[in-house]
Design a protein around this motif. Structure first.
Motif, PDB file in Angstrom:
ATOM      1  N   TRP A 134       0.842  -1.205   0.000  1.00 22.08           N
ATOM      2  CA  TRP A 134       0.000   0.000   0.000  1.00 22.08           C
ATOM      3  C   TRP A 134       0.872   1.249   0.000  1.00 22.08           C
ATOM      4  O   TRP A 134       1.884   1.316   0.697  1.00 22.08           O
ATOM      5  N   ALA A 135       0.456   2.253  -0.799  1.00 24.88           N
ATOM      6  CA  ALA A 135       1.088   3.565  -0.775  1.00 24.88           C
ATOM      7  C   ALA A 135       0.287   4.462   0.155  1.00 24.88           C
ATOM      8  O   ALA A 135      -0.943   4.339   0.240  1.00 24.88           O
ATOM      9  N   VAL A 136       0.967   5.359   0.856  1.00 13.71           N
ATOM     10  CA  VAL A 136       0.277   6.231   1.806  1.00 13.71           C
ATOM     11  C   VAL A 136       0.617   7.683   1.503  1.00 13.71           C
ATOM     12  O   VAL A 136       1.751   8.018   1.149  1.00 13.71           O
ATOM     13  N   LYS A 137      -0.385   8.540   1.624  1.00 11.03           N
ATOM     14  CA  LYS A 137      -0.204   9.972   1.417  1.00 11.03           C
ATOM     15  C   LYS A 137      -0.804  10.718   2.598  1.00 11.03           C
ATOM     16  O   LYS A 137      -1.993  10.575   2.897  1.00 11.03           O
ATOM     17  N   VAL A 138       0.043  11.499   3.273  1.00 12.34           N
ATOM     18  CA  VAL A 138      -0.386  12.282   4.434  1.00 12.34           C
ATOM     19  C   VAL A 138      -0.484  13.742   4.006  1.00 12.34           C
ATOM     20  O   VAL A 138       0.494  14.315   3.506  1.00 12.34           O
ATOM     21  N   THR A 139      -1.644  14.348   4.188  1.00 17.52           N
ATOM     22  CA  THR A 139      -1.866  15.736   3.779  1.00 17.52           C
ATOM     23  C   THR A 139      -2.013  16.631   4.995  1.00 17.52           C
ATOM     24  O   THR A 139      -2.819  16.346   5.890  1.00 17.52           O
ATOM     25  N   GLU A 140      -1.212  17.706   5.024  1.00 17.59           N
ATOM     26  CA  GLU A 140      -1.313  18.712   6.078  1.00 17.59           C
ATOM     27  C   GLU A 140      -1.947  19.972   5.497  1.00 17.59           C
ATOM     28  O   GLU A 140      -1.683  20.339   4.354  1.00 17.59           O
ATOM     29  N   SER A 141      -2.740  20.636   6.296  1.00 13.45           N
ATOM     30  CA  SER A 141      -3.395  21.869   5.851  1.00 13.45           C
ATOM     31  C   SER A 141      -3.224  22.949   6.911  1.00 13.45           C
ATOM     32  O   SER A 141      -3.061  22.661   8.101  1.00 13.45           O
ATOM     33  N   LYS A 142      -3.274  24.177   6.444  1.00 12.61           N
ATOM     34  CA  LYS A 142      -3.151  25.312   7.352  1.00 12.61           C
ATOM     35  C   LYS A 142      -4.465  25.509   8.083  1.00 12.61           C
ATOM     36  O   LYS A 142      -5.537  25.485   7.475  1.00 12.61           O
ATOM     37  N   LEU A 143      -4.378  25.691   9.384  1.00 14.22           N
ATOM     38  CA  LEU A 143      -5.574  25.866  10.197  1.00 14.22           C
ATOM     39  C   LEU A 143      -6.095  27.296  10.075  1.00 14.22           C
ATOM     40  O   LEU A 143      -5.317  28.259   9.975  1.00 14.22           O
ATOM     41  N   ALA A 144      -7.408  27.436  10.068  1.00 17.46           N
ATOM     42  CA  ALA A 144      -7.999  28.773   9.988  1.00 17.46           C
ATOM     43  C   ALA A 144      -7.624  29.598  11.203  1.00 17.46           C
ATOM     44  O   ALA A 144      -7.355  30.803  11.094  1.00 17.46           O
ATOM     45  N   THR A 145      -7.580  28.956  12.343  1.00 16.17           N
ATOM     46  CA  THR A 145      -7.179  29.630  13.587  1.00 16.17           C
ATOM     47  C   THR A 145      -6.134  28.780  14.282  1.00 16.17           C
ATOM     48  O   THR A 145      -6.380  27.599  14.570  1.00 16.17           O
ATOM     49  N   PRO A 146      -4.931  29.321  14.548  1.00 14.11           N
ATOM     50  CA  PRO A 146      -3.897  28.548  15.233  1.00 14.11           C
ATOM     51  C   PRO A 146      -4.394  28.036  16.580  1.00 14.11           C
ATOM     52  O   PRO A 146      -5.173  28.692  17.266  1.00 14.11           O
ATOM     53  N   VAL A 147      -3.948  26.844  16.926  1.00 14.97           N
ATOM     54  CA  VAL A 147      -4.347  26.221  18.183  1.00 14.97           C
ATOM     55  C   VAL A 147      -3.158  26.220  19.127  1.00 14.97           C
ATOM     56  O   VAL A 147      -2.055  25.822  18.756  1.00 14.97           O
ATOM     57  N   GLY A 154      -3.201  -1.008  -2.740  1.00 17.41           N
ATOM     58  CA  GLY A 154      -3.280  -2.371  -2.226  1.00 17.41           C
ATOM     59  C   GLY A 154      -4.635  -2.977  -2.532  1.00 17.41           C
ATOM     60  O   GLY A 154      -5.424  -2.450  -3.324  1.00 17.41           O
ATOM     61  N   LYS A 155      -4.916  -4.086  -1.873  1.00 15.95           N
ATOM     62  CA  LYS A 155      -6.185  -4.765  -2.118  1.00 15.95           C
ATOM     63  C   LYS A 155      -6.598  -5.567  -0.891  1.00 15.95           C
ATOM     64  O   LYS A 155      -5.798  -6.315  -0.331  1.00 15.95           O
ATOM     65  N   ILE A 156      -7.852  -5.374  -0.478  1.00 16.15           N
ATOM     66  CA  ILE A 156      -8.460  -6.190   0.571  1.00 16.15           C
ATOM     67  C   ILE A 156      -9.520  -7.044  -0.104  1.00 16.15           C
ATOM     68  O   ILE A 156     -10.548  -6.537  -0.553  1.00 16.15           O
ATOM     69  N   ASN A 157      -9.276  -8.310  -0.192  1.00 19.66           N
ATOM     70  CA  ASN A 157     -10.173  -9.213  -0.912  1.00 19.66           C
ATOM     71  C   ASN A 157     -11.426  -9.518  -0.096  1.00 19.66           C
ATOM     72  O   ASN A 157     -11.461  -9.309   1.124  1.00 19.66           O
ATOM     73  N   PRO A 158     -12.482 -10.021  -0.763  1.00 14.70           N
ATOM     74  CA  PRO A 158     -13.690 -10.417  -0.026  1.00 14.70           C
ATOM     75  C   PRO A 158     -13.361 -11.419   1.082  1.00 14.70           C
ATOM     76  O   PRO A 158     -12.543 -12.329   0.896  1.00 14.70           O
ATOM     77  N   GLY A 159     -13.970 -11.216   2.233  1.00 14.05           N
ATOM     78  CA  GLY A 159     -13.727 -12.091   3.371  1.00 14.05           C
ATOM     79  C   GLY A 159     -12.467 -11.768   4.142  1.00 14.05           C
ATOM     80  O   GLY A 159     -12.109 -12.488   5.076  1.00 14.05           O
ATOM     81  N   GLU A 160     -11.778 -10.670   3.795  1.00 10.71           N
ATOM     82  CA  GLU A 160     -10.540 -10.293   4.479  1.00 10.71           C
ATOM     83  C   GLU A 160     -10.680  -8.904   5.102  1.00 10.71           C
ATOM     84  O   GLU A 160     -11.623  -8.164   4.820  1.00 10.71           O
TER      85      GLU A 160
END
Length: 237
Positions: free
Chosen positions: A81-94, A113-119
């Motif tokens: 599996w490939a993974v992509k993490v996205t960060e975004s700017k918050l409207a108001t800093p916390v 990737g693939k999750i087959n039926p029953g898995e």
């Protein structure tokens, strides 16, 4: 008797039908474990079962809470599996213990990737610091199948406690556990000071050592006698 048998048959059929209808509702995307401590860091797994008999799951998109953004998010690689993490700017800093948080992870997408039926497949995430001002976090998730179908697991729990048709993965937050009692002074001192290690020989080893030392002493004694005799000879000469 015939009436009783018919009633029993109807009840059995009804129970079977009810169970058959209830089973699919159990197979939704969940978070394991389902609870974590407020203010802590934790590791969770998004457990994704495949609900279709004629298609495989090929993509998972998890949305992270925007009302309680998390400063630290990291993912564990999943083979295939490939993974992509996205960060975004918050409207108001916390404000956090580590300073003002201006950006945070908003989505994490696993694909390829693939999750087959029953898995099923688990996607692990380490995250924190968990908020202290709420008792739950929702992670709306979209599950895409190989036939193009997209199931949106995004519904919040109902007020009456019943489960919605497509519930969002829910992480319950509980108060932090009380800290363990401090160690007693003697225990702390023992932990801080070096530990002396004593060596205990078994009887056989002790007896062998004694014999070895005795033999060495005998040899030294014989050498002393020889040296003394030689000294007397020289004096006599």
């Amino acid at each position: 008797m015939s009436f009783v048998r018919r009633a029993a048959t109807v009840l059995a059929a009804t129970a079977a039908l009810t169970a058959g209808l209830a089973l699919p509702a159990l197979a939704h995307v969940t978070i394991q474990p389902g609870t974590a401590e407020q203010g802590a860091f934790t590791k969770v797994a998004f457990r994704v079962p495949n609900e279709r008999d004629n298609a495989s799951t090929t993509k998972i998109e998890v949305s992270f809470p925007a009302d309680h953004p998390l400063a630290f998010v990291s993912v564990k690689p999943v083979p295939g599996w490939a993974v992509k993490v996205t960060e975004s700017k918050l409207a108001t800093p916390v404000k956090t213990e580590y300073g003002d948080l201006e950006e945070a992870v908003t989505t994490v997408v696993w694909s390829g990737g693939k999750i087959n039926p029953g898995e099923f497949q688990e996607f692990e995430v380490s995250m924190g610091q968990l908020p202290k001002d709420t008792d739950r976090l929702l992670f709306p998730t979209k599950q895409t199948y190989s036939n193009g179908e997209v199931v949106d697991w995004s519904e919040a729990p109902k007020a009456d406690g019943t489960e919605p048709e497509h519930p969002a993965p829910l992480l319950k937050l509980v108060p932090a556990a009380a800290s363990s009692p401090s160690a007693s002074p003697s225990t702390a001192a023992a932990a801080a000071s070096p530990v002396a290690t004593s060596v205990v020989l078994n009887p056989a080893a002790s007896d062998g050592t004694a014999r070895l030392l005795g033999g060495a002493g005998l040899v030294v004694g014989v050498i002393g006698v020889v040296v003394g005799a030689l000294g007397l000879r020289r004096r006599s000469a």
